[in-house]
Design an enzyme around this catalytic site. Structure first.
Site, PDB file in Angstrom:
ATOM      1  CG  ASP A  52      39.343 -52.996 -27.587  1.00 46.14           C
ATOM      2  OD1 ASP A  52      40.426 -52.463 -27.348  1.00 46.14           O
ATOM      3  OD2 ASP A  52      38.760 -53.545 -27.118  1.00 46.14           O
ATOM      4  CG  ASP A  54      39.476 -48.042 -25.754  1.00 45.71           C
ATOM      5  OD1 ASP A  54      38.328 -48.755 -26.104  1.00 45.71           O
ATOM      6  OD2 ASP A  54      40.407 -49.064 -25.348  1.00 45.71           O
ATOM      7  CG  ASP A 134      44.515 -49.264 -16.287  1.00 44.05           C
ATOM      8  OD1 ASP A 134      44.854 -48.658 -17.155  1.00 44.05           O
ATOM      9  OD2 ASP A 134      44.078 -50.423 -16.292  1.00 44.05           O
TER      10      ASP A 134
HETATM   11  P1  ATP Z   1      42.210 -54.600 -24.124  1.00 41.95           P
HETATM   12  O1  ATP Z   1      43.281 -54.861 -25.113  1.00 41.95           O
HETATM   13  O2  ATP Z   1      42.087 -55.751 -23.068  1.00 41.95           O
HETATM   14  O3  ATP Z   1      40.892 -53.915 -24.603  1.00 41.95           O
HETATM   15  P2  ATP Z   1      42.793 -52.070 -23.073  1.00 41.95           P
HETATM   16  O4  ATP Z   1      43.834 -51.509 -22.166  1.00 41.95           O
HETATM   17  O5  ATP Z   1      42.269 -51.357 -24.274  1.00 41.95           O
HETATM   18  O6  ATP Z   1      43.320 -53.540 -23.147  1.00 41.95           O
HETATM   19  P3  ATP Z   1      40.043 -51.450 -22.096  1.00 41.95           P
HETATM   20  O7  ATP Z   1      39.162 -52.476 -20.652  1.00 41.95           O
HETATM   21  O8  ATP Z   1      39.377 -51.480 -23.261  1.00 41.95           O
HETATM   22  O9  ATP Z   1      41.655 -52.124 -21.706  1.00 41.95           O
HETATM   23  O10 ATP Z   1      40.160 -50.030 -21.448  1.00 41.95           O
HETATM   24  C1  ATP Z   1      40.761 -49.034 -22.273  1.00 41.95           C
HETATM   25  C2  ATP Z   1      41.474 -47.963 -21.408  1.00 41.95           C
HETATM   26  O11 ATP Z   1      40.673 -47.279 -20.289  1.00 41.95           O
HETATM   27  C3  ATP Z   1      42.784 -48.488 -20.723  1.00 41.95           C
HETATM   28  O12 ATP Z   1      43.922 -48.783 -21.550  1.00 41.95           O
HETATM   29  C4  ATP Z   1      42.951 -47.656 -19.467  1.00 41.95           C
HETATM   30  O13 ATP Z   1      43.719 -46.521 -19.950  1.00 41.95           O
HETATM   31  C5  ATP Z   1      41.602 -47.287 -19.150  1.00 41.95           C
HETATM   32  N1  ATP Z   1      41.160 -48.236 -18.281  1.00 41.95           N
HETATM   33  C6  ATP Z   1      40.361 -49.294 -18.213  1.00 41.95           C
HETATM   34  N2  ATP Z   1      39.942 -49.616 -17.222  1.00 41.95           N
HETATM   35  C7  ATP Z   1      40.348 -48.884 -16.169  1.00 41.95           C
HETATM   36  C8  ATP Z   1      40.286 -48.700 -14.693  1.00 41.95           C
HETATM   37  N3  ATP Z   1      39.722 -49.725 -13.849  1.00 41.95           N
HETATM   38  N4  ATP Z   1      40.814 -47.965 -14.012  1.00 41.95           N
HETATM   39  C9  ATP Z   1      41.605 -46.651 -14.755  1.00 41.95           C
HETATM   40  N5  ATP Z   1      41.676 -46.824 -16.277  1.00 41.95           N
HETATM   41  C10 ATP Z   1      41.117 -47.791 -16.795  1.00 41.95           C
HETATM   42 MG    MG Z   2      40.551 -51.808 -25.394  1.00 38.97          MG
END
Ligand code: ATP
Ligand code: MG
Length: 422
Positions: A52, A54, A134
């Site tokens: 996805d 962001d 994170d």
């Molecule tokens: P996925 O492919 O599982 O969606 P993702 O890295 O995009 O992986 P998301 O949960 O969609 O994960 O979160 C988007 C972004 O927000 C992460 O890449 C990270 O930079 C930030 N993020 C998400 N959760 C946290 C957290 N608990 N603490 C700090 N930053 C976070």
């Molecule tokens: Mg994501």
């Protein structure tokens, strides 16, 4: 801030969602900063296939909402904006800043006595935002206009070294949000990256903080841990880091300590992963039934020794284990009910009463219960070829499987009529 120019990375613009690009451009036209961020940039660099997209922006949630008719502000602890473009929903987050004592407003900044961030809605600059993400590999910002990556936290180096590294002091970052420990394990398993030593070492001391996480958020994380195609490797890492107990409490000991139980759960995880890869449907009900089965069986054996009949013993054990698990993991009823039905069918399948064969096979949960029975045999349970017996029955009566009317649908159809009568 390190700027990685187009000639020094391999991001293919064609793999980026049009919807995400449109939103970035609209925000920029309105005078705000906007970048693709997080998982999308990471996955574009690693395998070119993001799950996805962001977006990080300098616009506040209200300013973003004002720009898009389809935007909705969601979340309280961490406000984000969901912008719908056609079938896609893109998450737009405002740059996060540091929490200081001046941020006294509880709607923006609130911390528990254990350091947990109960509200994380203090806004800041891109540099602040990068520090508040994170992991280093999740903190890269991609500018689609000039195709550069802004990489303040050396995420690209860690991608090249295949390392998961938390940003900042690991203990503080886990205290602020203990779910980050589960994210470390999840991304390590999913990307097959090692966990950097400080990031790993702090988990042992901080793990009990997971007890502070609301059960609904833990269930969301449970789905991401186990339903995304990497359940098997995630499960092994959770065991290594002694984190499983924070998801499934007492049942975890049965699984982690006892070799046949671990074999059963690993087989269930392997099956789930294979189904995800083949795009076949998967349900958490089956995975939970398999994970918690060793605990249910353990409890049920004790009840039988105390004189309860097998069916009754499984029902009571299932009820207890389900109730205890739900205290920690908010399993919605649509999964916990089938989970218990899968358990309750096990003694019936084992009994093989000839008068009940067709009735058992006609039940909605038969296939899942039979799959669990096969996994139990594979994991070493001696059930006198019970799996073969039910395989043969299905061959003899192929039309019967799952043919009984769906009781739940029947119930839900009756509900409105009852309400009308009141
Ligand atoms: P996925 O492919 O599982 O969606 P993702 O890295 O995009 O992986 P998301 O949960 O969609 O994960 O979160 C988007 C972004 O927000 C992460 O890449 C990270 O930079 C930030 N993020 C998400 N959760 C946290 C957290 N608990 N603490 C700090 N930053 C976070
Ligand atoms: Mg994501």
């Amino acid at each position: 801030m390190r700027v990685i120019t187009e000639d020094r990375h391999a991001i293919n613009q064609a793999a980026i969602s049009r919807a995400a690009l449109t939103i970035v451009h609209r925000l920029r036209e309105a005078g705000f900063d906007a970048y693709l961020v997080g998982g999308a940039v990471r996955d574009l660099l690693i395998n070119g296939k993001p799950k996805d997209f962001d977006i990080a922006t300098s616009a506040t949630p209200e300013q973003t909402k004002a720009l898009f008719r389809s935007a909705r502000i969601i979340g309280r602890r961490f406000q984000i904006v969901h912008v719908r473009q056609g079938r896609e929903i893109i998450e737009v987050t405002t740059y996060r800043g540091h929490h200081t004592s001046d941020d006294a407003k509880p709607s923006t900044s609130k911390q528990s006595d254990k350091g947990l961030l109960l509200r994380d809605n203090v806004y800041g600059s891109l540099e602040d935002d990068a520090k508040r993400r994170d992991l280093t590999v999740n903190a890269m910002y991609y500018d689609p206009d000039n195709e550069t990556i802004l990489d303040q936290q050396s995420g690209l180096e860690d991608i090249e070294a295949r390392l998961i590294r938390i940003i900042g002091n690991p203990v503080t970052r886990y205290q602020e949000d203990p779910v980050r420990m589960l994210r470390v394990v999840r991304f390590s398993a999913r990307l097959q990256f090692d966990i950097e030593s400080n990031t790993a070492d702090a988990i042992a001391t901080c793990a009990p903080l997971l007890n502070e996480i609301p059960s609904a958020r833990l269930f969301d994380e449970f789905l991401k841990l186990f339903m995304s195609g990497h359940a098997h490797s995630t499960f092994l890492l959770l065991c290594d880091y002694h984190l499983l107990a924070y998801l499934i409490s007492g049942a975890a000991e049965c699984v982690a300590e006892d070799a046949p139980s671990k074999t059963l759960v690993k087989a269930a995880m392997g099956n789930t992963d294979a189904r995800v890869r083949q795009n076949r449907p998967v349900t958490p009900a089956f995975l939970l039934a398999a994970m918690l089965w060793p605990a249910v069986r353990h409890r049920s054996d004790a009840l039988q020794q105390a004189g309860e009949a097998p069916n009754q013993a499984i029902n009571s054990a299932g009820q207890q284990v389900s109730a205890e698990t739900c205290l920690r993991l908010a399993i919605p009823k649509r999964f916990s009910i089938p989970m218990r039905e899968i358990w309750e069918m096990q003694p019936k399948l084992e009994a093989r009463k000839s008068k009940q064969i067709l009735n058992i096979m006609s039940q909605r949960r038969f296939r899942a219960a039979y799959d669990l029975l096969l996994l139990r045999e594979q994991a070493g349970a001696t059930l006198d070829h019970c799996g073969d017996f039910w395989t043969e029955q299905q061959r003899l009566h192929p039309d019967v499987v799952g043919s009984a009317p769906d009781k739940e649908q029947f119930k839900s159809r009756r509900k409105p009529r009852q309400r009308n009568r009141q």
